[in-house]
Scaffold this motif. Structure first.
Motif, short mmCIF file in Angstrom:
data_model
loop_
_atom_site.label_atom_id
_atom_site.label_comp_id
_atom_site.label_asym_id
_atom_site.label_seq_id
_atom_site.Cartn_x
_atom_site.Cartn_y
_atom_site.Cartn_z
N ALA A 1 88.77 -3.72 12.74
CA ALA A 1 89.91 -3.58 11.82
C ALA A 1 90.16 -4.88 11.07
N GLU A 2 90.08 -6.00 11.77
CA GLU A 2 90.29 -7.29 11.13
C GLU A 2 89.17 -7.60 10.14
N THR A 3 87.92 -7.32 10.52
CA THR A 3 86.78 -7.61 9.66
C THR A 3 86.82 -6.79 8.38
N LEU A 4 87.15 -5.50 8.50
CA LEU A 4 87.11 -4.59 7.35
C LEU A 4 88.46 -4.45 6.66
N GLN A 5 89.49 -5.14 7.19
CA GLN A 5 90.84 -5.06 6.62
C GLN A 5 91.35 -3.61 6.63
N LEU A 6 91.20 -2.96 7.79
CA LEU A 6 91.66 -1.60 8.00
C LEU A 6 92.62 -1.56 9.17
N SER A 7 93.33 -0.45 9.32
CA SER A 7 94.14 -0.27 10.52
C SER A 7 93.25 0.17 11.68
N ARG A 8 93.70 -0.05 12.90
CA ARG A 8 92.92 0.40 14.06
C ARG A 8 92.77 1.91 14.07
N GLY A 9 93.82 2.63 13.64
CA GLY A 9 93.73 4.07 13.59
C GLY A 9 92.65 4.54 12.63
N THR A 10 92.52 3.87 11.47
CA THR A 10 91.49 4.22 10.51
C THR A 10 90.10 3.93 11.08
N VAL A 11 89.96 2.81 11.78
CA VAL A 11 88.67 2.48 12.41
C VAL A 11 88.29 3.57 13.42
N LYS A 12 89.25 3.97 14.25
CA LYS A 12 88.97 4.96 15.28
C LYS A 12 88.58 6.30 14.67
N SER A 13 89.33 6.77 13.67
CA SER A 13 89.03 8.07 13.06
C SER A 13 87.72 8.01 12.27
N THR A 14 87.45 6.88 11.61
CA THR A 14 86.21 6.73 10.86
C THR A 14 85.02 6.76 11.80
N ALA A 15 85.12 6.06 12.94
CA ALA A 15 84.03 6.05 13.92
C ALA A 15 83.76 7.45 14.45
N SER A 16 84.84 8.19 14.73
CA SER A 16 84.68 9.55 15.26
C SER A 16 83.96 10.44 14.26
N ARG A 17 84.39 10.40 12.99
CA ARG A 17 83.75 11.22 11.97
C ARG A 17 82.31 10.78 11.72
N ALA A 18 82.08 9.47 11.73
CA ALA A 18 80.74 8.95 11.47
C ALA A 18 79.77 9.35 12.58
N LEU A 19 80.22 9.28 13.83
CA LEU A 19 79.36 9.68 14.95
C LEU A 19 79.00 11.15 14.85
N ALA A 20 79.97 11.97 14.50
CA ALA A 20 79.70 13.40 14.37
C ALA A 20 78.71 13.66 13.24
N ALA A 21 78.90 12.98 12.09
CA ALA A 21 78.00 13.16 10.96
C ALA A 21 76.60 12.66 11.28
N LEU A 22 76.51 11.53 11.96
CA LEU A 22 75.22 10.95 12.30
C LEU A 22 74.47 11.85 13.28
N ALA A 23 75.20 12.38 14.27
CA ALA A 23 74.56 13.27 15.24
C ALA A 23 74.01 14.51 14.54
N ARG A 24 74.77 15.07 13.58
CA ARG A 24 74.30 16.25 12.85
C ARG A 24 73.04 15.94 12.07
N ARG A 25 73.02 14.78 11.44
CA ARG A 25 71.86 14.43 10.60
C ARG A 25 70.63 14.10 11.43
N LEU A 26 70.84 13.54 12.62
CA LEU A 26 69.70 13.27 13.49
C LEU A 26 69.14 14.56 14.07
N GLU A 27 70.01 15.53 14.30
CA GLU A 27 69.55 16.82 14.82
C GLU A 27 68.91 17.67 13.74
N ASN A 28 69.39 17.53 12.49
CA ASN A 28 68.88 18.31 11.36
C ASN A 28 68.58 17.37 10.21
N PRO A 29 67.45 16.64 10.28
CA PRO A 29 67.17 15.60 9.28
C PRO A 29 66.90 16.12 7.89
N ALA A 30 66.59 17.40 7.74
CA ALA A 30 66.25 17.93 6.41
C ALA A 30 67.47 17.96 5.51
#
Length: 204
Positions: free
Chosen positions: A175-204
């Protein structure tokens, strides 16, 4: 300042296979991954010490943000040059030089990506030059799979995941590095992990 280190050790130390296992696991497991607090690491107060002990780590971080080693090298060199110009060799006035230069690297990586988007909007794409033989050897299939999936995330999502899982930063430090709130960091990480997992499972 010390001479530039050879870039060939950068990618083997990425541990992309381990990163793949972590990032493609469940969100519950990902949130339980141990994080090494930055305060437990060796801190440096002199720019030469900081460069010697943290440069390679910062280049590895930049590689994951900008996708190529020469640009990552330039980003880190420019960050240290700017640090020296502003705070001198003794880093006067900085409580946490490592956090400062890391933030500079992230900001410089953002600028690189913005310039690339602008250039691609006005210049027809050209074939990328073949990578050096060493890079071809280092970029194994599993490296390309994860790096390719990371490239397809938004800039913020990629930054949060790289800082969390590569740099081992806590939510507060990200949060300090990116100048974001901790809540935004947490929600962004959650969405990013879900998106990354989908793309790794279905790379096409």
């Amino acid at each position: 300042m010390s001479a530039t280190h050879p870039w060939t050790p950068v990618l083997p130390a990425l541990g992309v296979r381990g990163l793949l296992r972590r990032l493609s696991s469940s969100r519950a497991h990902a949130s339980a991954v141990a994080v090494t607090p930055l305060t437990d690491r060796r801190t440096t107060s002199d720019i030469d010490d900081l460069y010697h002990h943290r440069r390679l780590e910062l280049v590895r971080l930049a590689v994951l943000l900008v996708d190529d080693i020469p640009t990552a090298e330039d980003v880190v060199q420019d960050a240290f040059a700017a640090l020296y110009r502003r705070h001198g060799a003794r880093l006067t006035g900085l409580d946490d030089p490592e956090a400062y230069v890391r933030r500079s690297v992230v900001n410089a990586a953002r600028s690189v990506l913005r310039r690339r988007r602008t250039m691609r909007a006005h210049v027809p794409p050209r074939p990328r030059p073949a990578p050096p033989p060493e890079e071809h050897v280092l970029l194994k299939e599993e490296h390309e799979e994860v790096l390719g999936a990371l490239r397809r995330l938004t800039t913020r999502q990629r930054e949060v995941l790289v800082l969390r899982y590569w740099s081992n930063l806590s939510e507060a430090q990200i949060a300090e590095t990116l100048q974001l709130s901790r809540g935004t960091v947490k929600s962004t990480a959650s969405r990013a992990l879900a998106a990354l997992a989908r793309r790794l499972e279905n790379p096409a």
